[in-house]
Design an enzyme around this catalytic site. Sequence first.
Site, short mmCIF file in Angstrom:
data_model
loop_
_atom_site.label_atom_id
_atom_site.label_comp_id
_atom_site.label_asym_id
_atom_site.label_seq_id
_atom_site.Cartn_x
_atom_site.Cartn_y
_atom_site.Cartn_z
CE1 TYR A 22 -3.89 2.18 0.70
CE2 TYR A 22 -2.41 3.23 2.34
CZ TYR A 22 -3.47 3.56 1.38
OH TYR A 22 -4.48 4.62 1.54
CG ASP B 145 5.56 3.62 1.14
OD1 ASP B 145 5.87 3.99 2.34
OD2 ASP B 145 4.72 3.37 0.61
CE LYS C 273 1.28 5.37 8.10
NZ LYS C 273 -0.01 5.70 8.38
#
Length: 430
Positions: A144, A239, A267
């Site tokens: 994702y 990622d 994040k």
Amino acid sequence: MNTDKSISFFKRALKSIPGGVSSPVRACKSVGCDPVFIERANGSKVYDVDGNEYIDFVCSWGPMILGHNHPAIVAAVQDALGRGTSFGAPTPLEVELAELVVDAMPSVEKVRFVSSGTEATMSAIRLARGYTQKSKVIKFDGGYHGHADSFLVKAGSGVITLGIPGSPGVPEDIVKNTISIPFNDLEILEKTLRDESLDIACVIVEPVPANMGVILPSEGYLKKLRALTAELNIVLIFDEVITGFRLSLGGAQAKFGINPDLTCMGKIIGGGLPVGAYGGKKEIMAMIAPEGPVYQAGTLSGNPLAMAAGIATLKTLAEPGFYDKLDQKAAAYADELERLAAKYSLETTLNRAGSVMTTFFTKNPVTDFNSAMDADTNKFSLFYQDMLAQGIYLAPSQFEGAFISAAHTSEDLEKALEKTECSFRKLANS
Ligand code: HOZ
């Protein structure tokens, strides 16, 4: 547990917000629950609007590695707040955070700030395409990378949790430029990357996939991926939105000793404020406007409050021994979870990378998307509901991680294990 106020907020939210939610708790649908509405949080705990206290293993889906309301972050944001909330102009804070990121992440020579992980990944693939003049993006099944059009092909996180095959609204013309292959399969990887007809610009990978639950790369897999992409002039994008500053200060790349060409961050880098970033080799980053022709923009990028929170976070994470302590705590907790599952003869597999872990309700090893899909999601739903009712706040999906933060005390973890034992016992008897 009384959740009347949450229920009434949810009813109200449904009238003005699609599905009543804006955040990843849209996954609640998959576990047959409505979300509880959070009023405040502190340290390792979140408190809902009905006054219920929960030990928090969601940690805002990753960012809160220091726990909620960490004094250094609160002070930094308050200080910045007094000087204005947004200028759309550079600030000293932006430079300081950029320097901290460049120092921390082994492969990052230059970094550009954006406001979310999705912005980071979509900008990184545009950059990779601009740099290579090629078109195809390789991703991995269950990986994702945010919700930009190009990534909604066999995607993880909410997409698998809600069982959405792709997404209406994403044109076929875009999807055809994304090729998704199984993770941890060296043969398919090599065959795909060596296929010259594919015109591959980049490979984007979560070095430790954490959006189909946590999956560990098999021995040598990332090394081979790096070797092949280097040989074939394909841009390798890590990622690290979840693994960055989580597995170590230098992310998964420092942990595994592998330097990608580009890295996407999010994040933790914002300490709980909305920040994303992408960075990498100078030569590639030089392609971004205004230095180069690849366009990318954002009015709030480099926002001073977010930069201040990021600086305070990264400085705290750089304190000696931070990760050893956190990882030891997480390892001991994971060992106990496994012991309890064995005690009640539950068929589970626990995958852990540092302080993020997933307990899959399957006895088979979970190494990729297909094996993750073996997990018994009905069992997970029962477990989730029971844990929530006992004051343990987990991500409402079998396919996410549970995060341990520096704020989790041994009492918190003992209590969580006690509640887990209760839930496991019920599951074993059901
Ligand atoms: N990256 C988030 C958790 N893995 C999901 C984001 C979302 O679903 O909104």
